[in-house]
Design an enzyme around this catalytic site. Structure first.
Site, PDB file in Angstrom:
ATOM      1  N   HIS A 103      34.060  66.041  81.941  1.00  0.00           N
ATOM      2  CA  HIS A 103      33.446  65.878  80.617  1.00  0.00           C
ATOM      3  C   HIS A 103      32.059  66.522  80.579  1.00  0.00           C
ATOM      4  CE1 HIS A 103      32.830  63.489  76.795  1.00  0.00           C
ATOM      5  NE2 HIS A 103      31.578  63.783  77.117  1.00  0.00           N
ATOM      6  N   SER A 154      32.451  57.832  70.922  1.00  0.00           N
ATOM      7  CA  SER A 154      32.882  58.934  71.783  1.00  0.00           C
ATOM      8  C   SER A 154      32.168  60.228  71.413  1.00  0.00           C
ATOM      9  CB  SER A 154      34.391  59.167  71.649  1.00  0.00           C
ATOM     10  OG  SER A 154      34.735  60.389  72.272  1.00  0.00           O
ATOM     11  N   TRP A 186      37.192  53.588  80.602  1.00  0.00           N
ATOM     12  CA  TRP A 186      37.776  54.933  80.699  1.00  0.00           C
ATOM     13  C   TRP A 186      37.833  55.664  79.369  1.00  0.00           C
ATOM     14  CZ3 TRP A 186      38.092  57.088  85.237  1.00  0.00           C
ATOM     15  CH2 TRP A 186      38.183  56.275  86.360  1.00  0.00           C
ATOM     16  N   VAL A 187      38.031  54.907  78.321  1.00  0.00           N
ATOM     17  CA  VAL A 187      38.126  55.543  76.999  1.00  0.00           C
ATOM     18  C   VAL A 187      37.019  54.972  76.116  1.00  0.00           C
ATOM     19  CG1 VAL A 187      39.610  55.901  74.986  1.00  0.00           C
ATOM     20  CG2 VAL A 187      40.633  55.708  77.256  1.00  0.00           C
ATOM     21  N   ALA A 188      36.288  55.864  75.474  1.00  0.00           N
ATOM     22  CA  ALA A 188      35.187  55.387  74.626  1.00  0.00           C
ATOM     23  C   ALA A 188      35.731  54.664  73.402  1.00  0.00           C
ATOM     24  CB  ALA A 188      34.328  56.561  74.197  1.00  0.00           C
ATOM     25  N   ASP A 191      36.212  68.307  77.376  1.00  0.00           N
ATOM     26  CA  ASP A 191      36.813  68.024  78.679  1.00  0.00           C
ATOM     27  C   ASP A 191      37.355  69.349  79.193  1.00  0.00           C
ATOM     28  OD1 ASP A 191      36.238  65.379  78.425  1.00  0.00           O
ATOM     29  OD2 ASP A 191      38.262  64.780  77.806  1.00  0.00           O
ATOM     30  N   HIS A 200      33.277  62.976  71.896  1.00  0.00           N
ATOM     31  CA  HIS A 200      34.272  63.931  71.383  1.00  0.00           C
ATOM     32  C   HIS A 200      34.283  63.933  69.860  1.00  0.00           C
ATOM     33  CE1 HIS A 200      36.131  65.334  75.068  1.00  0.00           C
ATOM     34  NE2 HIS A 200      35.920  64.122  75.549  1.00  0.00           N
ATOM     35  N   GLU A 256      33.255  61.086  85.263  1.00  0.00           N
ATOM     36  CA  GLU A 256      34.222  61.994  84.615  1.00  0.00           C
ATOM     37  C   GLU A 256      33.811  63.432  84.915  1.00  0.00           C
ATOM     38  OE1 GLU A 256      34.933  61.355  80.477  1.00  0.00           O
ATOM     39  OE2 GLU A 256      35.737  59.343  80.789  1.00  0.00           O
TER      40      GLU A 256
HETATM   41 ZN   LIG Z   1      35.654  63.669  77.565  1.00  0.00          ZN
END
Ligand SMILES: [Zn+2]
Length: 263
Positions: A236, A181, A174-176, A190, A183, A233
Protein backbone atom coordinates in the site's frame (compact mmCIF):
# COMPACT_ATOMS: atom_id res chain seq x y z
CA UNK A 1 -29.48 -67.71 -54.66
CA UNK A 2 -31.91 -64.91 -54.41
CA UNK A 3 -31.55 -65.00 -50.71
CA UNK A 4 -27.82 -65.12 -51.09
CA UNK A 5 -27.91 -62.08 -53.39
CA UNK A 6 -30.21 -60.31 -51.06
CA UNK A 7 -27.91 -61.11 -48.21
CA UNK A 8 -24.92 -59.95 -50.21
CA UNK A 9 -26.47 -56.67 -51.29
CA UNK A 10 -27.74 -56.23 -47.74
CA UNK A 11 -24.22 -56.74 -46.51
CA UNK A 12 -22.91 -54.18 -49.05
CA UNK A 13 -25.55 -51.71 -48.06
CA UNK A 14 -24.65 -52.21 -44.41
CA UNK A 15 -21.00 -51.72 -45.20
CA UNK A 16 -21.73 -48.60 -47.22
CA UNK A 17 -23.87 -47.29 -44.39
CA UNK A 18 -21.14 -48.10 -41.87
CA UNK A 19 -18.56 -46.38 -44.08
CA UNK A 20 -20.84 -43.42 -44.52
CA UNK A 21 -21.39 -43.06 -40.80
CA UNK A 22 -17.64 -43.45 -40.20
CA UNK A 23 -16.98 -40.67 -42.70
CA UNK A 24 -19.62 -38.52 -41.06
CA UNK A 25 -18.03 -39.24 -37.69
CA UNK A 26 -14.58 -38.27 -39.02
CA UNK A 27 -16.05 -35.19 -40.61
CA UNK A 28 -17.69 -34.27 -37.30
CA UNK A 29 -14.42 -34.79 -35.39
CA UNK A 30 -12.58 -32.59 -37.89
CA UNK A 31 -15.21 -29.90 -37.49
CA UNK A 32 -14.98 -30.13 -33.71
CA UNK A 33 -11.18 -29.86 -33.89
CA UNK A 34 -11.36 -26.79 -36.10
CA UNK A 35 -13.98 -25.18 -33.84
CA UNK A 36 -11.73 -25.92 -30.83
CA UNK A 37 -8.76 -24.45 -32.71
CA UNK A 38 -10.70 -21.27 -33.48
CA UNK A 39 -11.82 -21.01 -29.83
CA UNK A 40 -8.24 -21.63 -28.70
CA UNK A 41 -6.97 -18.93 -31.03
CA UNK A 42 -9.60 -16.49 -29.80
CA UNK A 43 -8.77 -17.34 -26.19
CA UNK A 44 -5.11 -16.78 -26.84
CA UNK A 45 -5.77 -13.44 -28.52
CA UNK A 46 -8.02 -12.24 -25.72
CA UNK A 47 -5.59 -13.42 -23.06
CA UNK A 48 -2.66 -11.92 -24.87
CA UNK A 49 -4.54 -8.64 -24.93
CA UNK A 50 -5.45 -8.99 -21.27
CA UNK A 51 -1.85 -9.52 -20.31
CA UNK A 52 -1.08 -6.29 -22.09
CA UNK A 53 -4.06 -4.66 -20.45
CA UNK A 54 -2.85 -5.44 -16.94
CA UNK A 55 0.61 -4.23 -17.74
CA UNK A 56 1.58 -1.64 -15.17
CA UNK A 57 1.64 1.16 -17.67
CA UNK A 58 -1.22 3.48 -16.87
CA UNK A 59 -3.13 4.69 -19.90
CA UNK A 60 -5.20 7.80 -19.84
CA UNK A 61 -8.86 8.01 -20.36
CA UNK A 62 -11.83 9.63 -18.70
CA UNK A 63 -12.74 13.23 -18.93
CA UNK A 64 -9.45 14.90 -18.10
CA UNK A 65 -6.87 16.53 -20.27
CA UNK A 66 -4.04 14.13 -20.86
CA UNK A 67 -1.43 14.88 -18.23
CA UNK A 68 1.89 15.48 -19.86
CA UNK A 69 4.20 13.04 -18.18
CA UNK A 70 7.35 14.91 -17.40
CA UNK A 71 9.36 15.55 -14.30
CA UNK A 72 8.68 19.29 -14.72
CA UNK A 73 4.99 18.58 -14.21
CA UNK A 74 5.62 16.48 -11.16
CA UNK A 75 7.71 19.19 -9.56
CA UNK A 76 5.03 21.76 -10.27
CA UNK A 77 2.39 19.40 -8.97
CA UNK A 78 4.42 18.76 -5.87
CA UNK A 79 4.93 22.32 -4.72
CA UNK A 80 1.84 24.17 -5.92
CA UNK A 81 -0.68 22.94 -3.42
CA UNK A 82 0.68 20.36 -1.00
CA UNK A 83 -2.47 20.33 1.15
CA UNK A 84 -4.45 17.88 -0.93
CA UNK A 85 -1.62 15.38 -0.92
CA UNK A 86 -1.17 15.58 2.87
CA UNK A 87 -4.77 14.87 3.83
CA UNK A 88 -4.89 12.51 6.80
CA UNK A 89 -7.37 9.69 6.61
CA UNK A 90 -7.28 6.85 9.10
CA UNK A 91 -9.65 5.17 11.56
CA UNK A 92 -9.77 8.36 13.62
CA UNK A 93 -10.05 10.76 10.69
CA UNK A 94 -12.83 10.11 8.20
CA UNK A 95 -12.95 11.45 4.68
CA UNK A 96 -14.74 14.81 4.46
CA UNK A 97 -18.26 14.40 3.11
CA UNK A 98 -17.70 16.87 0.28
CA UNK A 99 -14.50 15.18 -0.87
CA UNK A 100 -14.34 15.14 -4.63
CA UNK A 101 -11.99 13.23 -6.86
CA UNK A 102 -11.23 13.49 -10.58
CA UNK A 103 -10.21 10.10 -11.81
CA UNK A 104 -7.88 8.85 -14.48
CA UNK A 105 -8.26 5.30 -15.67
CA UNK A 106 -5.28 2.97 -15.90
CA UNK A 107 -4.84 0.37 -18.61
CA UNK A 108 -6.10 -2.44 -16.38
CA UNK A 109 -9.28 -0.63 -15.46
CA UNK A 110 -8.16 0.67 -12.04
CA UNK A 111 -8.56 4.39 -11.47
CA UNK A 112 -6.53 6.95 -9.53
CA UNK A 113 -6.76 10.66 -8.73
CA UNK A 114 -5.65 12.44 -11.90
CA UNK A 115 -3.18 14.54 -9.89
CA UNK A 116 -1.05 11.53 -8.90
CA UNK A 117 -1.07 9.99 -12.33
CA UNK A 118 2.16 11.62 -13.67
CA UNK A 119 4.11 10.61 -10.55
CA UNK A 120 2.73 7.09 -10.72
CA UNK A 121 3.66 6.81 -14.38
CA UNK A 122 7.17 8.05 -13.65
CA UNK A 123 7.60 5.55 -10.83
CA UNK A 124 6.43 2.66 -12.99
CA UNK A 125 8.78 3.71 -15.79
CA UNK A 126 11.72 3.87 -13.38
CA UNK A 127 10.88 0.47 -11.91
CA UNK A 128 10.61 -1.04 -15.37
CA UNK A 129 13.99 0.42 -16.27
CA UNK A 130 15.36 -1.44 -13.21
CA UNK A 131 13.74 -4.65 -14.44
CA UNK A 132 10.91 -4.59 -11.90
CA UNK A 133 7.38 -4.87 -13.23
CA UNK A 134 4.71 -3.29 -11.10
CA UNK A 135 0.94 -3.56 -11.31
CA UNK A 136 -1.66 -1.39 -9.61
CA UNK A 137 -3.98 -4.02 -8.20
CA UNK A 138 -6.22 -1.57 -6.39
CA UNK A 139 -6.58 2.17 -6.83
CA UNK A 140 -9.61 4.31 -6.14
CA UNK A 141 -12.52 2.64 -4.35
CA UNK A 142 -16.03 3.82 -3.75
CA UNK A 143 -17.49 3.62 -0.24
CA UNK A 144 -19.68 0.75 -1.49
CA UNK A 145 -16.66 -1.20 -2.69
CA UNK A 146 -14.92 -0.63 0.63
CA UNK A 147 -18.02 -1.85 2.47
CA UNK A 148 -18.19 -5.03 0.40
CA UNK A 149 -14.49 -5.74 1.09
CA UNK A 150 -15.20 -5.34 4.79
CA UNK A 151 -18.26 -7.62 4.62
CA UNK A 152 -16.21 -10.29 2.85
CA UNK A 153 -13.45 -10.13 5.46
CA UNK A 154 -15.89 -10.33 8.39
CA UNK A 155 -17.63 -13.30 6.76
CA UNK A 156 -14.29 -15.04 6.26
CA UNK A 157 -13.41 -14.68 9.96
CA UNK A 158 -16.86 -15.88 10.98
CA UNK A 159 -16.39 -18.92 8.76
CA UNK A 160 -13.20 -19.63 10.72
CA UNK A 161 -15.26 -19.75 13.91
CA UNK A 162 -14.78 -16.20 15.23
CA UNK A 163 -17.69 -14.56 17.05
CA UNK A 164 -19.38 -11.60 15.32
CA UNK A 165 -17.50 -9.15 17.54
CA UNK A 166 -14.12 -10.89 17.12
CA UNK A 167 -14.63 -11.18 13.36
CA UNK A 168 -15.39 -7.47 13.08
CA UNK A 169 -12.43 -6.48 15.26
CA UNK A 170 -10.05 -8.74 13.36
CA UNK A 171 -11.35 -7.63 9.95
CA UNK A 172 -10.85 -3.99 10.88
CA UNK A 173 -7.12 -4.52 11.35
CA UNK A 174 -6.93 -5.59 7.70
CA UNK A 175 -9.65 -3.68 5.94
CA UNK A 176 -10.29 -0.01 6.57
CA UNK A 177 -13.73 0.91 7.85
CA UNK A 178 -15.66 2.56 5.00
CA UNK A 179 -15.04 6.29 5.14
CA UNK A 180 -11.55 5.78 6.55
CA UNK A 181 -9.83 4.12 3.61
CA UNK A 182 -7.20 6.01 1.68
CA UNK A 183 -8.39 4.16 -1.39
CA UNK A 184 -11.51 6.31 -1.27
CA UNK A 185 -9.23 9.34 -1.75
CA UNK A 186 -7.80 8.01 -5.00
CA UNK A 187 -4.26 8.95 -3.97
CA UNK A 188 -3.32 5.54 -2.56
CA UNK A 189 -2.57 2.43 -4.56
CA UNK A 190 -1.94 -1.22 -3.80
CA UNK A 191 1.00 -2.25 -5.95
CA UNK A 192 2.03 -5.79 -6.64
CA UNK A 193 4.22 -7.79 -8.95
CA UNK A 194 2.96 -8.65 -12.42
CA UNK A 195 3.46 -12.30 -11.41
CA UNK A 196 5.33 -13.04 -14.63
CA UNK A 197 8.56 -11.07 -14.69
CA UNK A 198 8.72 -9.98 -11.07
CA UNK A 199 8.00 -11.43 -7.66
CA UNK A 200 6.15 -9.65 -4.85
CA UNK A 201 9.24 -9.48 -2.65
CA UNK A 202 11.27 -7.74 -5.38
CA UNK A 203 8.49 -5.24 -5.96
CA UNK A 204 8.10 -4.39 -2.26
CA UNK A 205 11.84 -3.99 -1.88
CA UNK A 206 12.09 -1.71 -4.90
CA UNK A 207 9.14 0.40 -3.75
CA UNK A 208 10.52 0.75 -0.23
CA UNK A 209 13.86 1.95 -1.58
CA UNK A 210 12.54 4.17 -4.36
CA UNK A 211 8.91 5.12 -3.80
CA UNK A 212 9.69 8.39 -1.98
CA UNK A 213 11.67 9.68 -4.98
CA UNK A 214 8.34 9.87 -6.80
CA UNK A 215 6.32 11.14 -3.86
CA UNK A 216 4.97 7.81 -2.62
CA UNK A 217 5.35 6.45 0.91
CA UNK A 218 4.94 3.03 2.41
CA UNK A 219 1.88 4.05 4.36
CA UNK A 220 1.69 1.24 6.92
CA UNK A 221 5.21 0.16 7.92
CA UNK A 222 5.52 -2.81 10.28
CA UNK A 223 7.05 -0.72 13.08
CA UNK A 224 4.27 1.90 13.03
CA UNK A 225 1.13 -0.18 13.34
CA UNK A 226 0.29 1.31 16.76
CA UNK A 227 0.28 4.79 15.26
CA UNK A 228 -1.35 4.09 11.90
CA UNK A 229 -3.85 1.59 13.28
CA UNK A 230 -3.22 -0.68 10.30
CA UNK A 231 -1.19 -3.87 10.02
CA UNK A 232 1.93 -3.98 7.87
CA UNK A 233 0.93 -3.61 4.22
CA UNK A 234 4.04 -3.69 2.02
CA UNK A 235 1.89 -3.12 -1.09
CA UNK A 236 0.00 0.00 0.00
CA UNK A 237 1.59 3.23 -1.25
CA UNK A 238 0.21 6.67 -0.64
CA UNK A 239 1.05 9.82 -2.55
CA UNK A 240 2.22 12.70 -0.34
CA UNK A 241 4.47 14.58 -2.79
CA UNK A 242 8.22 14.29 -3.24
CA UNK A 243 9.19 16.80 -0.53
CA UNK A 244 7.11 15.21 2.24
CA UNK A 245 7.95 11.68 1.12
CA UNK A 246 11.67 12.43 1.17
CA UNK A 247 11.49 13.96 4.66
CA UNK A 248 9.43 11.06 5.97
CA UNK A 249 11.84 8.57 4.44
CA UNK A 250 14.91 10.34 5.83
CA UNK A 251 13.47 10.66 9.34
CA UNK A 252 11.63 7.32 9.41
CA UNK A 253 8.27 8.93 10.07
CA UNK A 254 4.82 7.68 9.15
CA UNK A 255 2.24 10.20 7.95
CA UNK A 256 0.65 10.63 11.40
CA UNK A 257 4.06 11.43 12.94
CA UNK A 258 5.04 13.73 10.10
CA UNK A 259 1.85 15.79 10.36
CA UNK A 260 2.07 15.91 14.17
CA UNK A 261 5.63 17.22 13.97
CA UNK A 262 4.69 19.79 11.36
CA UNK A 263 1.88 21.26 13.48
ZN1 LIG B 1 -4.34 -0.48 0.10
Amino acid sequence: MVNCNNNYSGYKRKRALKQHSRLRKNHMILRLISVAAVIGLLWYCINGLNLKEVSPEPILSIGTDSPDISSADIKKDDTDDPLWSLILVNRWNVIPEDYHVDLTKLSNGQTVDTRIYPALQNMFDAARADGVNLVVVSGYRTAEKQQSLMDEKVAAYKAEGYSAYQAKTEAETWVAIPGTSEHQLGIAVDINADGVQSKGSEVYKWLKQNGYRFGFILRYPPDKTEITGVSNEPWHYRYVGIKAATEMNDQNLCLEEYLRDKN
